[in-house]
Structures are given as structure tokens and as C-alpha cells.
Design an enzyme around this catalytic site. Sequence first.
Site: not given
Length: 258
Positions: A14, A16, A105, A107, A175, A181, A220
Site C-alpha cells: 500500500n 498510500k 484502511h 487512515e 492492521e 508506521g 510495520s
Amino acid sequence: MAAKAKIRALVAGNWKMNGLKASKKEVVSLGKRLAPKGKTAKRPACDVLVCPPATLIASLKEAAKGTKIAIGGQDCHAKASGAHTGDLSAEMLKDAGATFVIVGHSERRADHGETDAVVRAKAEAAHRAGLVAIVCVGETEKQRDAGETLSVIATQLAGSLPDGLNAKTTVVAYEPVWAIGTGRTPTVEDVAKVHAEIRAILKKRFKAEGEAMRLLYGGSVKPSNAAELMSVPNVNGALVGGASLKAEDFHGIVAAYA
Ligand code: 13P
């Protein structure tokens, strides 16, 4: 009883909001690494997917021609077309060359207030367009600290997954938000526990399809921890952010399945 068919893993990148035209070279390089020449070189025993920003889908599809790399989107609108400025439909992603799309996701849930119902509608849109939907779930650090991980995941799965799913067109990605991250990952025991719970929920609701569905771990994942994380029962691949941007790193994760 017949032996259970092994689930073929999927390693998905991904990107992003990263990548310009020049990033095409990463897919070209990845393609070369996936089709090694010589007798000793092995092809990976997993499917490989790259989800770039939508602006790059068509050019990366072109760059991936002749390789086994699939290209996907990172989000889609629930509707097929209409007055939704700035949005993209699943049909448009498909038209540009995508075969997968990530929906829900964390985010997008956080930045755009996407609820489980919205995510479900997007997953339905993906299926309507003939795309494989990668439906993401995951708890925040606060929820984890409060011991709510399993109940949060159960609620997200119940609300985000459409009815009547089949294993070929839906993938679930776990996730943990706090692992994205950050360089932090859950222990393999924790990953095993959550993935076993997800599998049980999917089996209960979707029967054999739930048993065969791919469950990805994301957060990660790096070349250095991929083999360990990918060896956890009920982990059938990875959803990779930062480490998917460079072909060398991403291939290092794919190599967990060599
Ligand atoms: P990182 O691999 O950068 O932690 O991101 C994970 C992720 O959010 C993939 O969708």
C-alpha cells in the site's frame, strides 16, 4: 476427510500518498526480482500486489505487463458514477487496470470518518465492479490498552463485511492502528490470537468461504520480521506500507514465501 487446500498467500503493498511517475521503476525492478533467471532462483510462492495512488494505476499496470504483479486501488466510492467531485469509483479503478482495492484502511476511517457501513458499501462496490476487496480492520492503542481488541475487531468485521462473501473476491487485513508506521508490532502470540478470532468469526458467518479467505497482517512489516510474522497460523500474507515503496525491501518481504 479431504485434506484442506492450502491458502495461497498474498503480499500487498500500500503506497498510500506516495509515488510519482518515476516510481514506475520500482515495479519494473520488482518484476525482474520476481522472475529470476538461472536454475537456483525460485519464484515466490505467493501472489504479489502493488496498490499505488490512483494516478499511477495505469502506468504501473503497463510496467507490470508480463510479470505476476497485480495492481490495485487504495479506496473507492460506493457508487459507480455521479456527482461526487474528486472521488473515484471501483469501475474506474478497474478500467485503469486495477484488480484489487483496499477499503476501510484505518487512515481512511480516521481521516475521512468512514464508518463500518461506509466500508461495507465500498466492499460491495468493489465486488460489483469485479474487483477483489481487501477489507481492513484494527484496534487503536487506546482500545488495545483497554483490552478491547477482540471486541473491536468483531464489531468492525460484522459491520464492514457484506453478506454472502466468497474467498476469491474478499481478503481481510488486520492492521493494529498503533503498529502502522511505528516500527512496533504485536507479538506473534498476539497476532495468532487475533487472527484465530478473525478466522472463527469468518467461518461462523461464511462457512467454507470464511475458512478459505486470506487474512493479511499489516503494521510495520519489514524484510527483517516478515518470515516470523508470516509463519503465524492464519496469517496468509501481509499488507505493507513503508517497506513496499522500494522494490528491494518489498521483495525482501515477498521472499518470506520463497
Ligand atoms: P506500515 O507498513 O508503513 O506500517 O503501514 C502498514 C499499512 O498501513 C499498510 O496498509
